[in-house]
Design a protein around this motif. Structure first.
Motif, PDB file in Angstrom:
ATOM      1  N   TYR A  66       1.084  10.021   0.091  1.00  0.00           N
ATOM      2  CA  TYR A  66       2.022   9.488   1.091  1.00  0.00           C
ATOM      3  C   TYR A  66       3.434   9.587   0.514  1.00  0.00           C
ATOM      4  O   TYR A  66       3.904   8.680  -0.181  1.00  0.00           O
ATOM      5  CB  TYR A  66       1.632   8.037   1.410  1.00  0.00           C
ATOM      6  CG  TYR A  66       2.481   7.344   2.456  1.00  0.00           C
ATOM      7  CD1 TYR A  66       2.881   8.003   3.620  1.00  0.00           C
ATOM      8  CD2 TYR A  66       2.864   6.014   2.296  1.00  0.00           C
ATOM      9  CE1 TYR A  66       3.647   7.360   4.572  1.00  0.00           C
ATOM     10  CE2 TYR A  66       3.627   5.352   3.244  1.00  0.00           C
ATOM     11  CZ  TYR A  66       4.020   6.039   4.385  1.00  0.00           C
ATOM     12  OH  TYR A  66       4.785   5.398   5.322  1.00  0.00           O
ATOM     13  N   ASP A  67       4.078  10.680   0.817  1.00  0.00           N
ATOM     14  CA  ASP A  67       5.352  11.006   0.192  1.00  0.00           C
ATOM     15  C   ASP A  67       6.423   9.919   0.378  1.00  0.00           C
ATOM     16  O   ASP A  67       7.100   9.531  -0.571  1.00  0.00           O
ATOM     17  CB  ASP A  67       5.848  12.358   0.732  1.00  0.00           C
ATOM     18  CG  ASP A  67       7.015  12.886  -0.101  1.00  0.00           C
ATOM     19  OD1 ASP A  67       7.095  12.493  -1.286  1.00  0.00           O
ATOM     20  OD2 ASP A  67       7.843  13.641   0.431  1.00  0.00           O
ATOM     21  N   GLN A  68       6.529   9.441   1.624  1.00  0.00           N
ATOM     22  CA  GLN A  68       7.613   8.474   1.889  1.00  0.00           C
ATOM     23  C   GLN A  68       7.395   7.114   1.204  1.00  0.00           C
ATOM     24  O   GLN A  68       8.352   6.420   0.896  1.00  0.00           O
ATOM     25  CB  GLN A  68       7.776   8.277   3.399  1.00  0.00           C
ATOM     26  CG  GLN A  68       8.487   9.481   4.031  1.00  0.00           C
ATOM     27  CD  GLN A  68       8.259   9.570   5.520  1.00  0.00           C
ATOM     28  OE1 GLN A  68       7.236   9.127   6.028  1.00  0.00           O
ATOM     29  NE2 GLN A  68       9.218  10.162   6.216  1.00  0.00           N
ATOM     30  N   GLY A  69       6.130   6.797   1.046  1.00  0.00           N
ATOM     31  CA  GLY A  69       5.861   5.490   0.425  1.00  0.00           C
ATOM     32  C   GLY A  69       5.318   5.649  -0.987  1.00  0.00           C
ATOM     33  O   GLY A  69       4.547   4.800  -1.453  1.00  0.00           O
ATOM     34  N   ALA A  70       5.709   6.738  -1.656  1.00  0.00           N
ATOM     35  CA  ALA A  70       5.141   7.040  -2.977  1.00  0.00           C
ATOM     36  C   ALA A  70       5.381   5.919  -3.991  1.00  0.00           C
ATOM     37  O   ALA A  70       4.490   5.585  -4.774  1.00  0.00           O
ATOM     38  CB  ALA A  70       5.722   8.348  -3.496  1.00  0.00           C
ATOM     39  N   TYR A  71       6.574   5.342  -3.951  1.00  0.00           N
ATOM     40  CA  TYR A  71       6.878   4.287  -4.940  1.00  0.00           C
ATOM     41  C   TYR A  71       6.026   3.035  -4.712  1.00  0.00           C
ATOM     42  O   TYR A  71       5.562   2.401  -5.657  1.00  0.00           O
ATOM     43  CB  TYR A  71       8.364   3.933  -4.888  1.00  0.00           C
ATOM     44  CG  TYR A  71       9.238   4.966  -5.559  1.00  0.00           C
ATOM     45  CD1 TYR A  71       9.154   5.200  -6.931  1.00  0.00           C
ATOM     46  CD2 TYR A  71      10.153   5.724  -4.814  1.00  0.00           C
ATOM     47  CE1 TYR A  71       9.948   6.144  -7.549  1.00  0.00           C
ATOM     48  CE2 TYR A  71      10.957   6.670  -5.434  1.00  0.00           C
ATOM     49  CZ  TYR A  71      10.846   6.879  -6.798  1.00  0.00           C
ATOM     50  OH  TYR A  71      11.623   7.812  -7.414  1.00  0.00           O
ATOM     51  N   ILE A  72       5.858   2.721  -3.413  1.00  0.00           N
ATOM     52  CA  ILE A  72       5.037   1.534  -3.111  1.00  0.00           C
ATOM     53  C   ILE A  72       3.593   1.795  -3.560  1.00  0.00           C
ATOM     54  O   ILE A  72       2.940   0.927  -4.143  1.00  0.00           O
ATOM     55  CB  ILE A  72       5.096   1.207  -1.596  1.00  0.00           C
ATOM     56  CG1 ILE A  72       6.516   0.759  -1.236  1.00  0.00           C
ATOM     57  CG2 ILE A  72       4.093   0.114  -1.207  1.00  0.00           C
ATOM     58  CD1 ILE A  72       6.824   0.695   0.217  1.00  0.00           C
ATOM     59  N   LEU A  73       3.138   3.019  -3.305  1.00  0.00           N
ATOM     60  CA  LEU A  73       1.792   3.400  -3.713  1.00  0.00           C
ATOM     61  C   LEU A  73       1.634   3.320  -5.234  1.00  0.00           C
ATOM     62  O   LEU A  73       0.594   2.913  -5.747  1.00  0.00           O
ATOM     63  CB  LEU A  73       1.516   4.830  -3.227  1.00  0.00           C
ATOM     64  CG  LEU A  73       0.084   5.141  -2.765  1.00  0.00           C
ATOM     65  CD1 LEU A  73      -0.426   4.119  -1.781  1.00  0.00           C
ATOM     66  CD2 LEU A  73       0.026   6.536  -2.150  1.00  0.00           C
ATOM     67  N   LEU A  74       2.708   3.680  -5.941  1.00  0.00           N
ATOM     68  CA  LEU A  74       2.689   3.619  -7.404  1.00  0.00           C
ATOM     69  C   LEU A  74       2.524   2.162  -7.870  1.00  0.00           C
ATOM     70  O   LEU A  74       1.782   1.880  -8.818  1.00  0.00           O
ATOM     71  CB  LEU A  74       3.997   4.206  -7.961  1.00  0.00           C
ATOM     72  CG  LEU A  74       4.026   4.524  -9.462  1.00  0.00           C
ATOM     73  CD1 LEU A  74       2.981   5.563  -9.832  1.00  0.00           C
ATOM     74  CD2 LEU A  74       5.413   5.020  -9.883  1.00  0.00           C
ATOM     75  N   VAL A  75       3.202   1.246  -7.172  1.00  0.00           N
ATOM     76  CA  VAL A  75       3.058  -0.182  -7.494  1.00  0.00           C
ATOM     77  C   VAL A  75       1.609  -0.612  -7.251  1.00  0.00           C
ATOM     78  O   VAL A  75       1.002  -1.305  -8.080  1.00  0.00           O
ATOM     79  CB  VAL A  75       4.028  -1.051  -6.638  1.00  0.00           C
ATOM     80  CG1 VAL A  75       3.766  -2.538  -6.862  1.00  0.00           C
ATOM     81  CG2 VAL A  75       5.478  -0.720  -6.963  1.00  0.00           C
ATOM     82  N   VAL A  76       1.053  -0.153  -6.112  1.00  0.00           N
ATOM     83  CA  VAL A  76      -0.329  -0.519  -5.778  1.00  0.00           C
ATOM     84  C   VAL A  76      -1.290   0.031  -6.847  1.00  0.00           C
ATOM     85  O   VAL A  76      -2.182  -0.690  -7.314  1.00  0.00           O
ATOM     86  CB  VAL A  76      -0.716   0.006  -4.365  1.00  0.00           C
ATOM     87  CG1 VAL A  76      -2.196  -0.253  -4.071  1.00  0.00           C
ATOM     88  CG2 VAL A  76       0.160  -0.651  -3.306  1.00  0.00           C
TER      89      VAL A  76
END
Lengths: 76, 388
Positions: B204-214
């Motif tokens: 999920y390119d746009q939410g990559a940072y949030i995904l990284l936190v998850v």
């Protein structure tokens, strides 16, 4: 022992009796303390089992809630 | 025949050594993953908030909200180590230390739910339950008291933040000094963080940072579970020796052994839960359990300190600062509450009273748990939302 009459005993004898009784009392206390400590050491020897017991906490919760409801039904 | 049995024994011994070495290597790998995951959270949070992390946590500017977040999060996942490691990552990502301090205090309260649940296992025997429940809730009362005393002082004077900042500056080198001392961590964690970042971008390119936190949160959660299980197996012998050595000695020995055992198994919940059956059987008295439990509070701070080593660069200082806040807070609480005779007795009295009530009517034990860990914090959140 309760009805024993110490009035005939001399002061010296009384003091000796107290000393002896105190010694026995100290020995009994020490024995009791040692037994308690031994029991604690025994419990620590079963630490693996206690680790296991601590791991099943969610099943504890389920059983507990069932008991609470059973108690509430009984109270009604 | 003897030769065969001797060689058989040797093979078993060799297998055991090999297994131990493998388990220790696994522990090292898990520690590496923990540190990497904290780095992921820091990096992801920083990227997701674009330096505006404090805005995202605006709701926690009220310290009581931060406290509640810490209580509920820890009570739900039953691991203060996980929550404090995540907080370290968030601070590294830009969350202010001031907002994070009440969360750390909340994690201290939330973690006490685990041993309380363990004590419920003694429900079938009234006296045993009473003793076990008192042994569990003495930890709750102590931690609630610690927050009641230290949070207002911290809000007004910030002594914990100041002391932690002072200490952190000695380890990291201060705000204006380069943090090269801790930079050896970055080269070993960066490749893995980069790979996870790429994976997040693929998903999920746009939410990559949030995904990284998850990803970071999930990895920390799993690492803490597995490392706990492994260390229990590896450290049970040492834990036994430490506990044997502390029997019959004073409270300082109890506090020290509680702290060491917690460091060894990397979980205060495990240590405090361990005390519950010992108290339930009646062999250990509440007075003997209490110092050991306080030691667990101190020992558990090692995880956040370990997590802080993951952070290098500009935020290394604040990451270490929040980890040290956790340590200083728990040591101060023990010194202050346990050090003053009249205060020391209060958690014991509270726990004994509650256990007596709960043993008579089990519903009270359930109401206490739901109330302290979920309903009261939830209500406070609701009231705060209404006012806000």
């Amino acid at each position: 022992m309760e009805n024993e009459d110490f009035s005939s005993l001399s002061k010296k004898k009384l003091k000796k009796l107290i000393r002896e009784t105190q010694d026995v009392l100290d020995q009994l206390k020490a024995e009791l303390k040692m037994r308690k400590l031994d029991k604690r050491h025994e419990e620590i020897d079963h630490l693996e089992d206690h680790f296991e017991d601590a791991a099943h906490n969610l099943s504890n919760l389920k059983t507990f809630i069932q008991k609470v409801f059973a108690e509430m039904r009984k109270d009604k | 025949m003897n030769d065969i049995s001797t060689s058989g024994k040797n093979e078993t011994a060799n297998d055991n050594i090999a297994l131990r070495i493998f388990q220790w290597l696994l522990v090292l790998l898990l520690i590496y993953l923990l540190i990497t995951a904290v780095g992921m959270i820091g990096s992801g949070f920083k990227g997701a908030t674009k330096g505006q992390a404090t805005d995202l946590f605006a709701f926690a500017t009220n310290p009581f909200m931060g406290l509640i977040v810490g209580v509920i999060a820890t009570a739900m996942i039953q691991s203060s180590s996980t929550v404090t490691s995540i907080i370290v990552g968030l601070v590294a990502g830009g969350l202010s230390v001031e907002m994070a301090v009440p969360m750390i205090m909340g994690a201290n309260i939330g973690t006490t739910i685990t041993n309380t649940i363990v004590s419920l296992g003694h429900i079938n025997k009234k006296k045993e339950f009473r003793r076990a429940f008192a042994a569990a809730t003495v930890h709750d009362f102590f931690n609630l008291m610690a927050v009641a005393i230290f949070l207002p002082i911290e809000i007004i004077f910030h002594p914990l933040q100041k002391a932690a900042r002072y200490l952190a500056s000695h380890f990291v080198g201060g705000e204006n000094i380069s943090v090269k001392g801790l930079n050896f961590i970055k080269p070993i964690t960066k490749p893995v963080i980069t790979e996870f970042k790429k994976l997040a971008e693929m998903i999920y390119d746009q939410g990559a940072y949030i995904l990284l936190v998850v990803f970071g949160i999930v990895i920390i959660f799993l690492v803490i579970i597995f490392i706990g299980k492994l260390l229990k197996k590896l450290m049970v012998g040492r834990a036994k020796n430490i506990m044997h050595a502390s029997i019959g000695r004073g409270p300082i020995s109890g506090i020290t052994s509680g702290a060491i055992v917690t460091v060894l198994v990397q979980s205060s919940s495990t240590t405090t839960s361990l005390m519950v059956p010992l108290a339930g059987s009646g062999v250990f008295k509440l007075k003997q359990i209490y110092p050991f439990t306080l030691g667990a509070n101190i020992g558990t701070t090692i995880t956040a300190l370990l997590a802080a080593t993951a952070i290098s660069g500009d935020h290394a200082m604040v990451a270490l600062q929040i980890a040290l806040v956790h340590l200083i807070y728990n040591i101060s609480a023990v010194l202050f509450i346990y050090g003053i005779k009249n205060l020391r007795k209060l958690p014991i009295r509270g726990a004994l009273w509650l256990a007596a009530v709960a043993a008579e009517k089990k519903l009270y034990a359930l109401l206490y748990m739901i109330g302290v860990f979920f309903v009261i914090p939830g209500l406070l959140v609701f009231i705060y939302q209404l006012i806000a």
